[in-house]
Design an enzyme around this catalytic site. Structure first.
Site, short mmCIF file in Angstrom:
data_model
loop_
_atom_site.label_atom_id
_atom_site.label_comp_id
_atom_site.label_asym_id
_atom_site.label_seq_id
_atom_site.Cartn_x
_atom_site.Cartn_y
_atom_site.Cartn_z
N LYS A 281 0.73 -1.27 0.08
CA LYS A 281 0.05 0.02 -0.12
C LYS A 281 0.80 1.12 0.02
CE LYS A 281 -3.88 1.96 2.44
NZ LYS A 281 -4.88 1.73 3.64
N SER B 102 -9.76 1.40 3.33
CA SER B 102 -8.86 2.18 2.22
C SER B 102 -7.67 1.33 1.31
CB SER B 102 -7.99 3.09 3.41
OG SER B 102 -7.23 2.58 4.35
N SER C 172 -9.83 -1.09 7.09
CA SER C 172 -9.29 -0.74 5.88
C SER C 172 -8.55 -2.05 5.24
CB SER C 172 -8.44 0.23 5.95
OG SER C 172 -8.92 1.75 6.28
#
Length: 553
Positions: A132, A210, A234
């Protein structure tokens, strides 16, 4: 055009141009029709070579085994996953960049190491891993979902600690993935890179957030193991939305040194890093590698806790007990979630010495009141200031969490202390609520035969339509409690089975609004996920329980 407006748009153009340059470095020419819609998970196997499709269909443990035995080379694996990642990007917009040169160079070194040493470098030898984008990579941009930091913040001089650990274990870091503006969305949209979509529905549905870029990439097997982050769902929400596994670990088990997120010390609800994978074994591989590196010697906040072997062997004298939360008494899940829970209960109830009990939720509405008051203790001032640097506008879900949420306001010292006290009181009460599932042994003063884990929804529905993911409590409650939670896939929506009843009564206005979102036709064939929750530092236990159940149902 105003200067500020021009600024953020120019930054976004630069970021996307850099991403496109890294895609071009892979050297494959893939054209995707703009008319594609619906489930696109089959597209890569059609468009890739037979060899690349075969390699990228493997699970993490198979890749490591084959590379370590020199049946396939790390270079073949890296190139296959880079090619598939390019395709995943074109299908879902899930990447911020590919690390082609780094990945190929690493693969060459790994193959040379194996040739000269006859033993793999480590437990992840030759395994491509995606990251990420708010997790630092040496000499690469670090933006954490906003435009301004992409060009105004210094680039890291070293990889984040978790990336260093994975690399030393033989992992090949090949891709960085999208994240939403503010990082505080259960979807994945930013002004920097746009919207990331779901592999099972292409345009219409979100990949979750997310860590939505990770989920979309892994869902399309452009990666089979990745690193996400979680402060309110997330990791788990996108994992469930894209049909993969995702673990939110107990805080301070996975190091965060070298990321860009919550300011140091500002952790009323701790953001954690954790693994996302196509397999449960991939989740455990990641956690074992991180623990084996003893990161507490570098990052003092990490709990010095090695990975422990847990043997799940239920018996008549000590059965495995699972507590089922059917709903949180605030928002009733959509029919596919309820069906998945019911079918899960039916299957595990047939396993010898496994007991399933209904578990009432404990004040989950209060949990959200506490959590939402602690997410932005400055009232969102720092986030608004970052956006003001480039003039970027608030996206709908950023505006909702920061401005449409009554819990978000700047707290003075007394108010902050009040909410922290509420947090601790809630944790004490929930621990007792869990204890009450068992029996107190008065002689020893300990609780016996409590439930070993909780099974519950990840969200009140499956993947959401864009800009509609506004109910976090099914995941956020476990962040507030700092309980480890593991999302796992359980099947697909079936419009013939998951019909929408004409409800007349609702538990809350939130329940009523959520029910309006369900459309059996729209959600048909979307992945369904559930989550298994353990008590603090029971990360090993919930993985072992799920492994046991998968082997018996």
């Amino acid at each position: 055009m105003r200067t500020s407006e021009k600024m953020w748009k120019q930054i976004a153009q630069e970021a996307q141009a850099l991403r496109d340059e890294t895609l071009a470095e892979v050297g494959v020419n893939i054209e995707i029709s703009d008319e594609l819609s619906g489930d696109i998970t089959h597209i890569p196997n059609i468009m890739l070579s037979t060899s690349s499709a075969r390699i990228t269909s493997l699970v993490p443990q198979e890749i490591v085994s084959l590379v370590s035995k020199r049946i396939i080379s790390a270079q073949e694996v890296a190139r296959a996953f880079l090619e598939r990642a390019v395709l995943a990007q074109k299908l879902t917009n899930c990447l911020t960049e590919l690390l082609t040169e780094r990945a190929i160079s690493c693969a060459i070194e790994l193959d040379a190491h194996l040739l000269h040493n006859s033993v793999p470098l480590g437990a992840l030898h030759g395994l491509p891993v995606s990251i990420k984008s708010h997790i630092g990579i040496a000499n690469r941009p670090l933006s954490f979902g906003y435009c301004a930091p992409f060009c105004s913040r210094p680039r890291p001089v070293a990889d984040a600690l978790v990336v260093q650990i994975l690399t030393r274990a033989g992992a090949i870091v090949h891709a960085r993935t999208t994240e939403p503006q503010s990082m505080m969305q259960l979807e994945c949209a930013s002004n920097l890179y746009g919207v990331t979509t779901n592999p099972y529905s292409n345009i219409l549905m979100s990949s979750g957030g997310s860590s939505g870029g990770e989920a979309a990439l892994i869902g399309l097997r452009g990666s089979v193991l990745g690193v996400g982050s979680d402060v309110g769902g997330s990791i788990r929400v996108p994992a469930a939305a894209c049909g993969i596994y995702g673990l939110k670990p107990t805080a301070f088990r996975v190091p965060t040194t070298g990321w860009s997120s919550t300011p140091p010390g500002a952790d009323p609800i701790v953001t954690v890093l954790g693994p996302m994978s196509v397999s449960l074994e991939g989740i455990e591989m990641f956690m074992k590698v991180v623990a084996a590196a003893e990161p507490w010697h570098i990052e003092p906040a990490i709990i010095p806790l090695p990975w422990r072997a847990v043997d799940i062997a239920p018996s008549r004298e000590k059965p495995l007990r699972l507590g089922i939360i059917w709903h949180d008494e605030v928002v009733k899940p959509h029919p596919p979630i309820t069906r998945a829970l019911r079918e899960f209960v039916d299957r595990v109830s047939s396993v010898p010495h496994v007991e399933v009990v209904k578990l009432s939720p404990y004040k989950h509405d209060e949990a959200w009141a506490i959590a939402s008051s602690l997410y932005f203790t400055d009232g969102g001032e720092a986030d608004m200031a970052i956006m003001a640097e480039s003039g970027e506008p608030l996206l709908p879900l950023t505006e909702w969490i920061m401005k449409g949420n009554p819990g978000v306001k700047k707290l003075d010292r007394d108010e902050l202390e009040y909410w922290l006290e509420e947090r601790e009181e809630f944790r004490l009460e929930y621990s007792q609520h869990w204890n009450n599932t068992g029996i107190m042994n008065k002689a020893s003063g300990t609780w016996e035969n409590t439930v070993d884990a909780i099974i519950c929804p990840v969200a009140p529905g499956v993947a959401t339509k864009h800009n509609t993911a506004k109910y976090w409590t099914y995941t956020a409650v476990w962040n507030l409690l700092d309980y480890p939670a593991l999302a796992f896939p359980t099947g697909l929506v079936d419009k013939a089975k998951d019909v929408k009843e004409n409800r007349k009564r609702f538990m809350s206005n939130l329940d009523k609004e959520n029910w309006k979102l369900y459309d059996p036709e729209l959600f048909h064939n979307m992945p369904i996920g559930l989550q298994m929750v353990g008590r603090r530092f029971d990360d090993e236990k919930i993985i072992a329980i799920l492994q046991f159940l998968k082997g018996h149902i």
